[in-house]
Design a protein around this motif. Structure first.
Motif, short mmCIF file in Angstrom:
data_model
loop_
_atom_site.label_atom_id
_atom_site.label_comp_id
_atom_site.label_asym_id
_atom_site.label_seq_id
_atom_site.Cartn_x
_atom_site.Cartn_y
_atom_site.Cartn_z
N PHE A 130 42.74 -11.05 -10.81
CA PHE A 130 41.77 -9.91 -9.96
C PHE A 130 39.84 -9.60 -10.30
O PHE A 130 39.26 -9.81 -9.92
CB PHE A 130 42.00 -8.63 -9.81
CG PHE A 130 41.50 -7.66 -8.27
CD1 PHE A 130 40.43 -8.10 -7.52
CD2 PHE A 130 40.92 -6.85 -8.88
CE1 PHE A 130 39.90 -7.52 -6.25
CE2 PHE A 130 39.62 -6.10 -7.65
CZ PHE A 130 40.07 -6.74 -6.75
N ASP A 144 45.13 -1.01 -13.90
CA ASP A 144 46.64 -1.54 -13.49
C ASP A 144 46.20 -1.78 -11.52
O ASP A 144 47.12 -1.55 -11.37
CB ASP A 144 48.18 -1.21 -13.81
CG ASP A 144 48.20 -0.18 -13.65
OD1 ASP A 144 47.87 1.06 -12.70
OD2 ASP A 144 49.68 -0.06 -13.76
N SER A 145 45.44 -0.66 -11.19
CA SER A 145 44.87 -0.61 -9.72
C SER A 145 43.83 -1.18 -9.82
O SER A 145 42.84 -1.61 -10.42
CB SER A 145 44.90 1.20 -9.84
OG SER A 145 44.04 1.00 -8.53
N GLU A 146 43.56 -1.91 -8.23
CA GLU A 146 42.56 -2.69 -7.95
C GLU A 146 41.91 -1.51 -7.83
O GLU A 146 40.22 -1.92 -7.75
CB GLU A 146 43.03 -4.02 -7.33
CG GLU A 146 44.06 -4.82 -7.39
CD GLU A 146 43.92 -5.94 -6.65
OE1 GLU A 146 43.53 -6.16 -4.66
OE2 GLU A 146 44.62 -7.34 -7.16
N TYR A 161 44.56 -15.92 -8.10
CA TYR A 161 44.39 -14.11 -7.46
C TYR A 161 43.76 -15.07 -6.13
O TYR A 161 45.10 -14.64 -5.60
CB TYR A 161 42.66 -13.85 -8.12
CG TYR A 161 42.86 -12.35 -7.16
CD1 TYR A 161 43.81 -11.91 -6.99
CD2 TYR A 161 42.32 -13.10 -6.10
CE1 TYR A 161 43.75 -10.77 -6.66
CE2 TYR A 161 41.71 -11.67 -5.28
CZ TYR A 161 42.78 -10.30 -5.42
OH TYR A 161 42.87 -9.58 -4.48
N THR A 199 45.68 -6.94 -13.88
CA THR A 199 44.85 -6.96 -13.09
C THR A 199 43.54 -8.08 -13.32
O THR A 199 42.98 -8.51 -12.99
CB THR A 199 44.43 -5.84 -13.00
OG1 THR A 199 43.46 -4.87 -13.99
CG2 THR A 199 44.69 -4.76 -11.93
#
Length: 299
Positions: free
Chosen positions: A124, A47-49, A108, A121
């Motif tokens: 993304f 869940d982190s870009e 996005y 994400t």
């Protein structure tokens, strides 16, 4: 038609250089990495870009290095790129991920413009996949001429070149080709709008530029060389030199008009046209060189 050439064998290098391997590795990585990233994202619940970007870099570098190492040891690979169908596939396959990730990329961008927090994400990764699909098309358009140039370098001996000239299509033929392409693209846009609305026109816009670029390349000025194996075509661009060898057996003869020397090929391939205005006083030498390998059809 009787082809008079005595040698029609394409020679491939035993190994390929690191530069070609690097471009091939990047090409494969841009196509495959986003799909692997989607799988990893679902499996690891990312869940982190920033983590996604780091994983993308690791996967991309690994794929690039592995493919580059394999390609440099496989010199026969370049012979595949002499096929127009393989060349078209390599340069256009990047459009498929662009279509596949178009919706996620749009989501996005909308979230970013609205300054909202994305729920996952996935959008993304979709944006990355869409962008890398475009990059793959660009890399493919570089990879094809690189492969063909290496094939020609391995096959053609400069001392065997009979005649060399530089010419483009006659102005009238170039104008007809552009008009025909505009009609086809216009009809495609109209059908896309009729079936899918504005979204269809947007999607068609990505593919509509490909035939226009191809037509510009087809009719532009090239340098030709008559060799025992076939007709070599060379076109120099800013970033890469493109050389291609067409075997004499791929032609159905040639003819001469007031405007052009035309080398005939079977459909769906286009004939090769050389403006006699570009040849100035060398057209008779060119005709004589072609007559040693092909039948003249207008005599």
């Amino acid at each position: 038609m009787q082809v008079r050439s005595s040698r029609e064998t394409l020679q491939t290098p035993t190994q390929l250089d690191t530069r070609f391997g690097a471009v091939a590795g990047l090409y494969v990585a841009t196509l495959v990495s986003p799909a692997l990233l989607f799988v990893a994202m679902q499996w690891l619940n990312l869940d982190s870009e920033l983590v996604v970007l780091g994983l993308l870099g690791a996967v991309g570098m690994t794929l690039t290095a592995a493919v580059a190492w394999q390609v440099t040891c496989w010199g026969g690979l370049v012979a595949w790129f002499n096929s127009p169908w393989v060349a078209f596939l390599v340069t256009s396959v990047g459009i498929l991920p662009m279509f596949a990730y178009a919706f996620q990329a749009f989501v996005y961008i909308a979230i970013t413009v609205a300054d909202l927090q994305a729920e996952s994400t996935a959008s993304f990764v979709g944006f990355i996949g869409f962008f890398l699909g475009f990059v793959a098309c660009c890399l493919g358009s570089v990879l094809v001429p690189m492969a063909r140039t290496r094939l020609v370098n391995a096959t053609v001996d400069a001392s065997e070149v009979d005649t060399e000239w530089t010419a483009g299509w006659p102005r009238q033929d170039r104008f007809k080709l552009v008009i025909g392409a505009l009609v086809i693209v216009g009809v495609s846009y109209a059908l896309a709008f009729w079936q899918l609305g504005l979204q269809g026109v947007t999607m068609a816009g990505a593919t509509g530029t490909i035939p226009m670029v191809g037509i510009h390349s087809l009719a532009s000025e090239r340098t030709y060389r008559v060799t025992p194996v076939g007709l070599e075509q060379r076109r120099e661009a800013r970033w890469v030199e493109s050389r291609q060898l067409r075997l004499w057996s791929q032609f159905d003869g040639f003819s001469v008009t007031d405007r052009a020397i035309i080398l005939h090929r079977q459909l769906p391939h286009f004939d090769i046209r050389c403006s006699r205005r570009d040849l100035i006083d060398d057209d008779q030498d060119v005709i004589a060189a072609l007559e040693t390998h092909l039948d003249r059809q207008d005599s």
